[in-house]
Design a protein around this motif. Sequence first.
Motif, PDB file in Angstrom:
ATOM      1  N   ASP A 241      33.585  37.630  36.003  1.00 33.15           N
ATOM      2  CA  ASP A 241      33.134  36.277  36.162  1.00 33.15           C
ATOM      3  C   ASP A 241      33.765  35.770  37.341  1.00 33.15           C
ATOM      4  O   ASP A 241      33.782  34.410  37.424  1.00 33.15           O
ATOM      5  N   ARG A 242      34.623  36.280  37.945  1.00 30.20           N
ATOM      6  CA  ARG A 242      35.325  35.543  39.000  1.00 30.20           C
ATOM      7  C   ARG A 242      34.477  35.091  40.193  1.00 30.20           C
ATOM      8  O   ARG A 242      33.608  35.767  40.816  1.00 30.20           O
TER       9      ARG A 242
ATOM     10  N   ARG B 139      38.967  47.971  53.954  1.00 28.24           N
ATOM     11  CA  ARG B 139      38.543  46.443  53.625  1.00 28.24           C
ATOM     12  C   ARG B 139      39.373  46.155  52.262  1.00 28.24           C
ATOM     13  O   ARG B 139      40.018  44.952  52.273  1.00 28.24           O
ATOM     14  N   ALA B 140      39.529  46.971  51.258  1.00 26.57           N
ATOM     15  CA  ALA B 140      40.200  46.692  50.108  1.00 26.57           C
ATOM     16  C   ALA B 140      41.922  46.387  50.601  1.00 26.57           C
ATOM     17  O   ALA B 140      42.484  45.529  49.942  1.00 26.57           O
TER      18      ALA B 140
ATOM     19  N   LEU C  81      46.043  38.444  50.982  1.00 26.89           N
ATOM     20  CA  LEU C  81      46.094  37.917  49.905  1.00 26.89           C
ATOM     21  C   LEU C  81      47.946  37.909  49.423  1.00 26.89           C
ATOM     22  O   LEU C  81      48.362  36.692  49.115  1.00 26.89           O
ATOM     23  N   ASP C  82      48.244  38.945  49.661  1.00 29.19           N
ATOM     24  CA  ASP C  82      49.844  38.942  49.221  1.00 29.19           C
ATOM     25  C   ASP C  82      50.543  38.106  50.524  1.00 29.19           C
ATOM     26  O   ASP C  82      51.356  37.387  50.029  1.00 29.19           O
ATOM     27  N   ALA C  83      50.075  38.151  51.724  1.00 26.72           N
ATOM     28  CA  ALA C  83      50.882  37.192  52.869  1.00 26.72           C
ATOM     29  C   ALA C  83      50.654  35.791  52.553  1.00 26.72           C
ATOM     30  O   ALA C  83      51.491  34.998  52.719  1.00 26.72           O
ATOM     31  N   TYR C  84      49.320  35.428  52.151  1.00 21.12           N
ATOM     32  CA  TYR C  84      48.864  34.191  51.939  1.00 21.12           C
ATOM     33  C   TYR C  84      49.732  33.584  50.803  1.00 21.12           C
ATOM     34  O   TYR C  84      50.168  32.367  50.930  1.00 21.12           O
TER      35      TYR C  84
ATOM     36  N   ARG D 273      43.454  36.753  43.219  1.00 19.71           N
ATOM     37  CA  ARG D 273      42.879  37.855  43.752  1.00 19.71           C
ATOM     38  C   ARG D 273      41.579  37.665  43.352  1.00 19.71           C
ATOM     39  O   ARG D 273      40.759  37.299  42.559  1.00 19.71           O
ATOM     40  N   PHE D 274      40.707  38.168  44.150  1.00 21.75           N
ATOM     41  CA  PHE D 274      39.234  38.269  44.240  1.00 21.75           C
ATOM     42  C   PHE D 274      38.902  39.537  45.102  1.00 21.75           C
ATOM     43  O   PHE D 274      39.544  39.977  46.015  1.00 21.75           O
ATOM     44  N   THR D 275      37.542  39.898  44.851  1.00 18.78           N
ATOM     45  CA  THR D 275      37.062  41.039  45.528  1.00 18.78           C
ATOM     46  C   THR D 275      36.061  40.608  46.214  1.00 18.78           C
ATOM     47  O   THR D 275      35.447  39.411  46.227  1.00 18.78           O
TER      48      THR D 275
END
Length: 445
Positions: A223-224, A347-348, A355-358, A367-369
Motif C-alpha cells: 500500500d505504499r 534500477r533497484a 535514497l541512501d544519498a538523499y 523507501r519506495f519501489t
Amino acid sequence: MATQRKTVERVKITDTFCRTATVRDGQRVTVYSDSETRGFCLIVTAGGSKSFAARYTLGEGDEAGKQVRVKLGPYRGAGGTSVSEFRKEAAKAIGDAARGIDKASKRAAIRQGATMAQLCERYLKEYAPKKRSADLDRRRIEARILPAWRNRKAASITRSDIHALLSPIELGDESTGQRPAPYEARGVLALVKKLFAFGIDREIVKAHPAARMKIETEAVARDRSLERADELRAFWALTDGDRYMPASYAAALRAQLLTGCRPGEVVGMEWAELDLEAGEWLIPKARSKNKREHMLPLTPELLAIIEDQRVRWEQEQTEREAAGKPRRSTRYVFPALRGGRYTDRQRAQMLDAALDAYTAEGHALARFTPHDLRRTAETIMASAKVPREHRDRVLNHVDNSVGGKHYNRHEFVDEKRAALETLQRTIDARLSNTPSNVTPIRRKA
C-alpha cells in the motif's frame, strides 16, 4: 565372435592399486577387474582416460536379473579420490544391488542428466513464450535460479536446496543487504514449480522436488503511495537531474509517475513507439503485460521530459565526438550509459543508492519501489475524482466483462488524455502547495 580374454600379471595404476587383473579387450574400452572386490573394475578408453566402475546384477525387485555397470568416478592419479574409497563405494553399490536397490544407477543418471542451465534454456525456448510472464520468468531465472544452480544437475535439486534458495528472499539476509521480499519469494517458488513441471513433461527429470511447497510468510497487500505533498516534493527533488542517480533514470521515474505505467514499460520506451506530433505513445503488445497494444496520450510535461532526453543524448554524443570518441546510437528514450536498456537489478541498485544519498543529507523520504509510483498515480487520480473506468484505461487494466472483451472497442482516447492531465495538474498543485483547481471528469450520458 567371442570376446578375447587374457590375464596379465600386474596392472600398475597407483602404488596402492597394483593387482592381478583380468583384461577384456574390445573395440572401445579395456576393462580391468579388481581381484580384491568382485565387481569393482577400472575402465580404460582407447584414448587413455581411466574411470572406476561397479558391475553387478540386481538380485531382487522388479528388475531382478538386470545387469548393470555404473561409473563411480574418474581416476585422477594420486591427487584424486583414493582407490580404497572407490572400492568401498563399489562394495556398497554391489551390496545394495543384491537387495534390489539400484542407488548407484540413479546417482549416475543424475550426474549424466541435464543441468539446471539446460533445463532453463529449454523452458525459455519451448514453454515460456506462450505465457504472459515470459519476460519476468527470464529475469528471475537470470537473477535467482542460475546464480545458485547453473551447473547443478536438474535431477539433483532437493527440497532443501529450494528452501535454501527461497529463505533469504522471503525473510531477508543481512549479510547481502537483502530485505524481506515474500512476494518475490512466492514468484520464485512458482517459477521453480513451473520449471520442474516442464521438466517432467519433457522427461528431463522424473521427480518434482517443489511439490506442495509454499511460502509461510503471510501475504500483506502493498500500500505504499507517495501522494502526500511533502513526499511528492521529496520525490521531485530526488529525481532532479543527475544529482542522486543517472539523469535518464531520474527522468524515467518521473515519466512513470505521470503515466501510471509499469516500470519496465517506461524504461523500455523506444523512439519508434512515439508519435510526437500527435502527442501519443503506443506500447506494443509484445511489451504489454496483458499482450494488448496500449496507447497513451502525452501531456505537455511528458513531452517536455522526452524532448529533454533527446537534447541530453545529443549533447553527450557531441561531447564524445569532441573527445575523439565514436558516437553511440540508442533506440531507447531513457537509455543506460552505453545506449542499452537498464536492467531490473541496475534500477533497484540505483534507486536504493539514491535514497541512501538523499536521506544521508538529512532529507526525509521513506523507501519506495518503482511499482509504488504506479499505485501513486492511480491514488492521485482517484482522489481527483477520475472515474475508475477511465483510470483502468490509463493503467491498461483488462476489462474481463463480456462487453469489454468482445464489444466495447472505444479507445477512450479523450478520457485517458483528460485523466492524465488531471493527474498532472494535481501533482503540480501539490508540488507548489496550492489548491489544484481540478475539474472532475464526468461520465458521458
